[in-house]
Scaffold this active site. Structure first.
Site, PDB file in Angstrom:
ATOM      1  N   GLU A 119       0.881  -1.181   0.000  1.00  0.00           N
ATOM      2  CA  GLU A 119       0.000   0.000   0.000  1.00  0.00           C
ATOM      3  C   GLU A 119       0.912   1.222   0.000  1.00  0.00           C
ATOM      4  O   GLU A 119       1.269   1.745   1.053  1.00  0.00           O
ATOM      5  CB  GLU A 119      -0.918  -0.009   1.224  1.00  0.00           C
ATOM      6  CG  GLU A 119      -1.908  -1.160   1.218  1.00  0.00           C
ATOM      7  CD  GLU A 119      -2.706  -1.278   2.522  1.00  0.00           C
ATOM      8  OE1 GLU A 119      -3.830  -1.790   2.476  1.00  0.00           O
ATOM      9  OE2 GLU A 119      -2.197  -0.856   3.586  1.00  0.00           O
ATOM     10  N   ASP A 148      -0.649   0.386  10.635  1.00  0.00           N
ATOM     11  CA  ASP A 148      -0.382  -0.877  11.325  1.00  0.00           C
ATOM     12  C   ASP A 148       0.976  -1.459  10.953  1.00  0.00           C
ATOM     13  O   ASP A 148       1.405  -2.448  11.546  1.00  0.00           O
ATOM     14  CB  ASP A 148      -1.497  -1.894  11.040  1.00  0.00           C
ATOM     15  CG  ASP A 148      -2.466  -2.013  12.204  1.00  0.00           C
ATOM     16  OD1 ASP A 148      -2.320  -1.257  13.183  1.00  0.00           O
ATOM     17  OD2 ASP A 148      -3.359  -2.872  12.139  1.00  0.00           O
ATOM     18  N   LYS A 289      -7.717  -5.131  11.451  1.00  0.00           N
ATOM     19  CA  LYS A 289      -8.230  -3.773  11.240  1.00  0.00           C
ATOM     20  C   LYS A 289      -9.155  -3.335  12.371  1.00  0.00           C
ATOM     21  O   LYS A 289      -9.203  -2.144  12.722  1.00  0.00           O
ATOM     22  CB  LYS A 289      -8.967  -3.713   9.896  1.00  0.00           C
ATOM     23  CG  LYS A 289      -9.522  -2.344   9.543  1.00  0.00           C
ATOM     24  CD  LYS A 289     -10.216  -2.414   8.190  1.00  0.00           C
ATOM     25  CE  LYS A 289     -10.961  -1.128   7.879  1.00  0.00           C
ATOM     26  NZ  LYS A 289     -11.690  -1.224   6.587  1.00  0.00           N
ATOM     27  N   ASP A 313     -10.739   2.953   3.647  1.00  0.00           N
ATOM     28  CA  ASP A 313      -9.493   2.239   3.399  1.00  0.00           C
ATOM     29  C   ASP A 313      -8.506   3.178   2.725  1.00  0.00           C
ATOM     30  O   ASP A 313      -8.900   4.156   2.061  1.00  0.00           O
ATOM     31  CB  ASP A 313      -9.749   1.017   2.519  1.00  0.00           C
ATOM     32  CG  ASP A 313     -10.505  -0.077   3.257  1.00  0.00           C
ATOM     33  OD1 ASP A 313     -10.482  -0.073   4.504  1.00  0.00           O
ATOM     34  OD2 ASP A 313     -11.119  -0.934   2.589  1.00  0.00           O
ATOM     35  N   ASP A 453     -16.268  -5.954  10.055  1.00  0.00           N
ATOM     36  CA  ASP A 453     -17.271  -4.957   9.700  1.00  0.00           C
ATOM     37  C   ASP A 453     -18.676  -5.560   9.664  1.00  0.00           C
ATOM     38  O   ASP A 453     -19.642  -4.923  10.108  1.00  0.00           O
ATOM     39  CB  ASP A 453     -16.935  -4.316   8.350  1.00  0.00           C
ATOM     40  CG  ASP A 453     -16.419  -5.323   7.332  1.00  0.00           C
ATOM     41  OD1 ASP A 453     -16.564  -6.542   7.561  1.00  0.00           O
ATOM     42  OD2 ASP A 453     -15.872  -4.898   6.307  1.00  0.00           O
TER      43      ASP A 453
END
Length: 738
Positions: A119, A148, A289, A313, A453
């Site tokens: 990412e 993280d 997450k 995100d 979620d």
């Protein structure tokens, strides 16, 4: 559309979808056809079971097909709930501004990232800048980045973004730019003709490119030079040799929106900007997450304490500067707003190929299914692009009297300096803070599942709250879709694995939601939670009828039989409806065919291995893991993707099973056609539906055959996989079914 909520005074309007009565008649006729198929199977099995001439293997094959069709019929019935009562929402932001412009609530925005190697920090900060640039009072806006990975490169990129924001935010608002992600904007925009606009455009673009080059150069170098370390005290956190999985809590406030000196080049207040890396230790489970989100909830309560929380995100940039105001039209509505816990926006992707080769847009879910869930007051929380009430996330139950008696928390008046505040926030993100507390259970996002979620949203609704799905004409959040088949399959394996874990847990919607949410909503949830077990009947239907065709064993009624009619009716009408639905939501015929292919691949690979992993977890052999889809773009992969050539990726178990089934059906089709031409002309009538099934699977797999035998590029199927697949398929074909 039929209006079902007044708009004369409200901040939003709700309309029910058209064509409901016609669809119910159609669905009823299909259900009748499914019942007739089940009746045929029962009668046939009883007759074959009592016949001395019928072999036990033939009866067993028929029993397996019946089991698969029972599941298909049951699952189809579940899917109808989302098409039974779709609703569509419309907002009135002008009314919101007229009534509440000076009373707008504070908003805390959470952006989550985990690994800078997959990412890229340059992508992450473009998302951060897009949400910092909302058309919203900046003094009421705070943005938090959870890292993280605990990476100094991500921290450095955010520091660069905090400086660039002084130019970018006023530039966006002055010229009303969309989208407000600098990467997305400059990738599409051309230099304007207006002289004044052009001068600023060129200057800001140069600043962005220089910043982007510095960040990418640092990543390529693999270390930050000493002069950068001297730019901010926060870099001292990385002087102790920390790693991604073993580091102390880090909290750095890069922009303090309450500081009078924190202004942009126009003199306007900047939004608060915070970096957080919660403590990680090898011997402590960090809860993926969900753990990061809960840490953000705690530290934000000490900094901005916004009444509303938006989480996105890191690859999902904001594509609409008025998104916050859209969400508030629901949450602040005078008549209905107090009933809603969260507002969920759909996710879209700006790298979808022309015909959506990997069906990554999931357009039918976004444009049809989710509107149906909304009709039951319960759209899923899908983990990104969602606006929450803070107090609901921290455990509040719905009450009819909440609207009148609840006092909304106000932003904190700070009486401590930044160092003291940062130290306090660090203490809230340690590994031990949640020990013996309700976090992860009664408070915050739920723990114990890769798709935290889903269970979080379900538990919120079981506390009495409703939710809203808002799908406006302009997409609100845009990200990156997988660009290879292997990435797509891995992503869906993670989703379906976590979903089925929920179904097997105490959060099963039929048990946990009994008496708390509508039965239709329980059915809607189960459609996604039962993805994984759909693999077994699909695997059976993709192999056994084809092998039976090769062995000239009829498993379906003869074309001349009256029992052929319900099979033909269900197959033809559902297929025609599927194509019509795809056309209605704007898909091309080729995109529909691609979606059928990926639907089959997901069931045969992603869902199958997810199901097996879940079974292993139940018996204690396997543990839950969380896999992040890479956002790094390879040039060769990108070229194939642009040409819509499927990239099958490296050898894997999932690729092997797809290849085996593809080759198996090719062999069976060729063998069946040979028998039809050489031995029995009348074989077509008794084996027609098996020819259809085998032929369709073969057509679906044409790109797979090309990747095996014709292609020589990097996206082809490895030779080792081809050899193994052919060998296993031949072995299966040689096994007699009689």
């Amino acid at each position: 559309m039929e209006k079902i909520c007044r708009d004369d005074e409200g901040l939003f309007e709700t309309r029910r979808g058209k064509g409901g009565k016609i669809y119910k008649v159609f669905a009823g006729s299909v259900f009748l056809g499914i019942l007739m198929i089940w009746v045929y199977r029962l009668i046939t099995m009883i007759l074959r079971g009592s016949s001395s001439s019928s072999s036990s293997s033939s009866w067993a094959l028929m029993f397996g097909v019946f089991g698969a069709e029972l599941w298909f019929g049951f699952y189809w019935f579940l899917t109808q709930a989302s098409r039974w009562n779709p609703v569509f929402r419309y907002t009135f932001k002008d009314r919101l501004s007229l009534r509440y412009e000076d009373k707008l609530p504070g908003v805390d925005v959470f952006v989550c990232t985990a690994d800078p190697s997959i990412e890229p920090p340059s992508m992450v900060i473009s998302t951060v800048l897009s949400v910092m640039s909302y058309d919203y009072p900046t003094e009421k806006l705070s943005v938090y980045l959870s890292d993280d990975g605990g990476s100094q490169f991500t921290f450095y990129a955010l520091l660069e973004a905090s400086r660039f924001a002084k130019y970018w935010i006023p530039f966006c608002k002055k010229f009303r730019l969309e989208p407000r992600s600098p990467a997305a904007y400059f990738a599409r925009a051309i230099e304007p003709n207006d002289a004044a606009f052009s001068a600023e455009w060129i200057a800001v673009k140069k600043l962005y490119e220089e910043m982007d080059d510095r960040i990418n150069a640092a990543m390529k170098e693999g270390k930050l030079p000493q002069n950068i370390h001297e730019q901010h005290k926060g870099f001292a956190e990385w002087e102790t040799g920390i790693t991604a999985k073993d580091h102390q809590a880090i909290v750095q406030i890069l922009i303090d929106g309450k500081d009078e000196t924190s202004v942009d080049i126009e003199g306007s207040v900047l939004p608060t900007l915070v970096y957080m890396a919660r403590e990680k230790r090898p011997h402590r489970h960090h809860n993926f997450k969900a753990g990061a989100m809960n840490s953000l909830i705690r530290i934000s309560s000490e900094i901005g304490n916004g009444e509303i929380i938006l989480n996105v995100d890191c690859d999902m940039y904001s594509n609409n500067s008025e998104t916050i105001r859209d969400a508030l039209c629901f949450l602040m509505d005078e008549e209905k707003g107090h009933e809603y816990a969260y507002v969920q926006f759909p996710q879209d992707y700006d790298n979808i190929s022309k015909n959506d080769i990997y069906a990554a847009s999931m357009k039918s879910i976004r444009e049809i299914d989710f509107h149906g869930l909304d009709g039951y007051g319960g759209i899923l929380y899908i983990g990104s692009g969602c606006f929450h009430r803070r107090e609901v996330l921290t455990g509040r139950h719905y009450s009819k009297h909440w609207k009148k008696n609840t006092k909304i928390d106000k932003p904190i008046e700070r009486d401590t300096n930044l160092e003291t505040l940062e130290a306090k926030c660090k203490s809230l993100t340690t590994c031990s803070f949640e020990d013996n507390t309700g976090w992860g259970n009664e408070i915050g996002l739920k723990y114990g599942c890769p798709v935290e979620d889903i269970i979080t949203g379900l538990s919120i609704k079981c506390r009495g709250w409703k939710s809203i799905y808002f799908n406006p004409p302009r997409t609100n959040f845009v990200g990156l879709a997988p660009m290879t088949l292997s990435q797509t399959l891995v992503q869906h394996k993670r989703w379906s694995e976590g979903d089925f874990q929920i179904f097997l847990s105490k959060y099963n919607p039929f048990l946990f939601g009994h008496g708390k949410i509508k039965f239709g909503l329980q059915m809607c949830y189960s459609v996604y939670l039962l993805w994984a077990p759909c693999s077994l009947p699909t695997l059976y239907y993709s192999t056994i009828p084809s092998l039976a065709l090769l062995n000239s064993i009829p498993l379906f009624p003869d074309m001349k039989s009256i029992w052929f009619i319900p099979f033909a009716y269900v197959i033809v009408t559902t297929s025609v409806y599927s194509i019509a639905e795809a056309m209605w939501i704007g898909q091309s015929r080729k995109a529909w065919w691609n979606e059928i292919r990926i639907w089959l691949y997901k069931r045969l690979a992603s869902y199958l291995f997810a199901f097996l992993d879940d079974v292993l977890k139940v018996i204690g052999v396997n543990k839950t893991s969380f896999i992040i889809t890479s956002k790094i773009l390879d040039e060769d992969v990108s070229r194939r993707y642009a040409k819509e050539i499927i990239d099958f990726g490296p050898a894997s178990s999932m690729l092997t099973i797809l290849s085996v089934i593809g080759i198996l059906n090719l062999f069976c089709l060729v063998g069946g056609l040979k028998k039809m031409l050489v031995f029995h002309e009348g074989i077509v009538s008794s084996l027609f539906l098996q020819f259809v099934i085998c032929g369709l699977i073969t057509m679906i797999n044409l790109p797979l055959y090309q990747a095996m035998f014709l292609r020589r590029d990097g996206g082809r199927i490895p030779v080792s996989t081809t050899v193994i697949s052919i060998s296993l398929a031949l072995l299966a074909c040689l096994i007699p079914l009689h």
